[in-house]
Design a protein around this motif. Structure first.
Motif, PDB file in Angstrom:
ATOM      1  N   THR A   1       0.829  -1.199   0.000  1.00 11.41           N
ATOM      2  CA  THR A   1       0.000   0.000   0.000  1.00 11.41           C
ATOM      3  C   THR A   1       0.865   1.251   0.000  1.00 11.41           C
ATOM      4  O   THR A   1       1.907   1.305   0.651  1.00 11.41           O
ATOM      5  CB  THR A   1      -0.944   0.044   1.219  1.00 11.41           C
ATOM      6  N   GLY A   2       0.409   2.234  -0.756  1.00 13.92           N
ATOM      7  CA  GLY A   2       1.028   3.546  -0.758  1.00 13.92           C
ATOM      8  C   GLY A   2       0.201   4.503   0.071  1.00 13.92           C
ATOM      9  O   GLY A   2      -1.006   4.677  -0.180  1.00 13.92           O
ATOM     10  N   ASN A   3       0.833   5.122   1.057  1.00 11.15           N
ATOM     11  CA  ASN A   3       0.130   5.943   2.042  1.00 11.15           C
ATOM     12  C   ASN A   3       0.607   7.389   2.009  1.00 11.15           C
ATOM     13  O   ASN A   3       1.704   7.681   1.538  1.00 11.15           O
ATOM     14  CB  ASN A   3       0.336   5.364   3.444  1.00 11.15           C
ATOM     15  N   ILE A   4      -0.205   8.262   2.549  1.00  7.25           N
ATOM     16  CA  ILE A   4       0.174   9.672   2.669  1.00  7.25           C
ATOM     17  C   ILE A   4       0.259  10.044   4.146  1.00  7.25           C
ATOM     18  O   ILE A   4      -0.506   9.570   4.974  1.00  7.25           O
ATOM     19  CB  ILE A   4      -0.798  10.601   1.917  1.00  7.25           C
ATOM     20  N   ARG A   5       1.267  10.871   4.435  1.00  2.68           N
ATOM     21  CA  ARG A   5       1.586  11.327   5.795  1.00  2.68           C
ATOM     22  C   ARG A   5       1.969  10.176   6.722  1.00  2.68           C
ATOM     23  O   ARG A   5       1.818  10.271   7.945  1.00  2.68           O
ATOM     24  CB  ARG A   5       0.436  12.154   6.380  1.00  2.68           C
ATOM     25  N   GLN A   6       2.477   9.096   6.154  1.00  2.00           N
ATOM     26  CA  GLN A   6       2.925   7.954   6.940  1.00  2.00           C
ATOM     27  C   GLN A   6       3.753   7.051   6.038  1.00  2.00           C
ATOM     28  O   GLN A   6       3.867   7.277   4.836  1.00  2.00           O
ATOM     29  CB  GLN A   6       1.725   7.187   7.501  1.00  2.00           C
TER      30      GLN A   6
ATOM     31  N   ASN B   1       4.787   3.683   3.895  1.00  2.00           N
ATOM     32  CA  ASN B   1       4.106   2.670   3.097  1.00  2.00           C
ATOM     33  C   ASN B   1       4.231   1.321   3.802  1.00  2.00           C
ATOM     34  O   ASN B   1       4.988   1.170   4.762  1.00  2.00           O
ATOM     35  CB  ASN B   1       4.701   2.619   1.695  1.00  2.00           C
ATOM     36  N   ALA B   2       3.500   0.331   3.289  1.00  2.00           N
ATOM     37  CA  ALA B   2       3.493  -0.965   3.970  1.00  2.00           C
ATOM     38  C   ALA B   2       3.424  -2.119   2.982  1.00  2.00           C
ATOM     39  O   ALA B   2       2.800  -2.012   1.927  1.00  2.00           O
ATOM     40  CB  ALA B   2       2.321  -1.054   4.950  1.00  2.00           C
ATOM     41  N   VAL B   3       4.074  -3.216   3.350  1.00  2.00           N
ATOM     42  CA  VAL B   3       3.939  -4.497   2.678  1.00  2.00           C
ATOM     43  C   VAL B   3       3.201  -5.449   3.607  1.00  2.00           C
ATOM     44  O   VAL B   3       3.507  -5.525   4.805  1.00  2.00           O
ATOM     45  CB  VAL B   3       5.312  -5.094   2.305  1.00  2.00           C
TER      46      VAL B   3
END
Length: 372
Positions: free
Chosen positions: A257-262, A264-266
């Motif tokens: 996932t691509g996140n904003i203000r944090q 990213n995660a697998v």
């Protein structure tokens, strides 16, 4: 720069800035997609005119009506010919490619923000005729294409921010008379990935939600209904993008996932639709708007490509275990990258990157050997 999540157990990526597997991503003044600075929201790559090289279609506008464009590759990533897609200017967020009418060439689905969506059919030579509209205007943010009902035709998932997400089922002739909802009516879904996460040979859905909403996996019940919800993430993630692949080679699909203000995660999948491990990567103040997964160095391991806003874009090279990555930055950190697409544009055997930027030029980044 990196930190453990407070909400779930995670491991931290081993990130090393610099070179990875001797590749670099470079552009120049000739590797631009036209000369206009549009509010580009996304782009797609495919052979539009049947000449065996990859072309590009760009969605422009977002909330403001602009012209969408087709750009034709003359070989070696030289895009010297452009055509307008449609006569109307539109508030486009998506121009996605698939063979909707089963005639052997790529057609285009255009998704617009609170304006009619459209299907354009290809004459097999890269000329596109408006065929039909589909759906009612909504706050659309992306389109995802997949054969959801497994009848051999490509269907359309339309994802809307703060409104009902919908599946439009193809009747085989590029008309979409049957519509079905998925997710909750108020989901702020920005992106969806489609994949068989639990090995039942049915397509499941991974929803990337923002506005502090829970991200979820929706499992297929066998009749193209998605009733079982499996949450993942913190429950308060600001997620704009999701992509899926088997990152660790264990036979189970994982997603990113691509996140904003944090960060990213697998999410490493457990083969049942859930996750067995979560890993954070990227900047803690990340601004990722786009995610893609592809093998960028031809080592057999899928890598992660991210497009950022007001931060350099990056390729994270998978070191083989789906947990350890090396980072290579590319692009101008001042640019606003809304989307990216991957394909071998210069036919050298390595996948290149095309980026859709807002309010500046769109660029191609060639995947080249590192200069010594």
């Amino acid at each position: 720069m990196f930190r453990y999540s407070l909400f779930f157990l995670s491991l931290i990526f081993c990130l090393v800035a610099g070179t990875a597997d001797e590749r670099r991503f470079t552009t120049n003044s000739r590797l631009v997609l036209g000369t206009e600075k549009n509010r580009s929201a996304s782009l797609s790559i495919g052979d539009l005119d049947g000449d065996s090289d990859l072309d590009i279609v760009v969605a422009n506008g977002r909330h403001w009506p602009q012209q969408n464009f087709l750009l034709f590759n003359q070989g070696r990533a030289r895009f010297k010919l452009a055509r307008r897609l449609g006569q109307d200017l539109a508030t486009s967020y998506a121009t996605e490619l698939a063979d909707f009418d089963n005639d052997g060439d790529l057609d285009i689905a255009v998704g617009n923000d609170t304006a009619p969506n459209a299907i354009f059919l290809n004459d097999s030579h890269g000329h596109f005729q408006h065929h039909t509209t589909f759906g009612q205007p909504s706050s659309l943010r992306s389109l995802t294409l997949a054969d959801i009902d497994q009848d051999g035709d490509v269907d359309i998932l339309a994802n809307a921010r703060g409104k009902q997400n919908l599946i439009y089922f193809n009747d085989g002739s590029a008309h979409f008379p049957t519509i079905r909802t998925f997710g909750q009516a108020v989901d702020s879904t920005i992106d969806v990935a489609v994949a068989d996460l639990n090995h039942d040979e049915l397509p499941d859905l991974i929803l990337a939600n923002r506005d502090g909403q829970q991200n979820v996996v929706l499992l297929n019940n066998g009749k193209a209904h998605f009733t079982l919800r499996l949450p993942f993430g913190t429950g308060r993630d600001e997620t704009r993008a999701v992509a899926v692949a088997d990152l660790d080679g264990d036979g189970n699909l994982d997603w990113v996932t691509g996140n904003i203000r944090q960060s990213n995660a697998v999410y490493l999948g457990d083969g049942k639709g859930g996750t067995r491990e979560t890993l954070n990567f990227g900047r803690a103040d990340g601004q990722t708007y786009a995610i893609a997964i592809a093998d960028m160095d031809n080592d057999g391991h899928p890598d992660i490509i991210v497009g950022n806003v007001a931060q350099a874009n990056a390729v994270f090279f998978n070191q083989g275990d789906g947990k350890t990555f090396k980072e290579v930055l590319f692009g101008d950190p001042s640019q606003i990258t809304y989307n990216l697409a991957i394909g071998d544009l210069n036919q050298d055997g390595y996948r290149d990157i095309a980026v859709a930027n807002s309010n500046t030029l769109n660029f191609i980044y060639l995947n080249l050997p590192l200069k010594r």
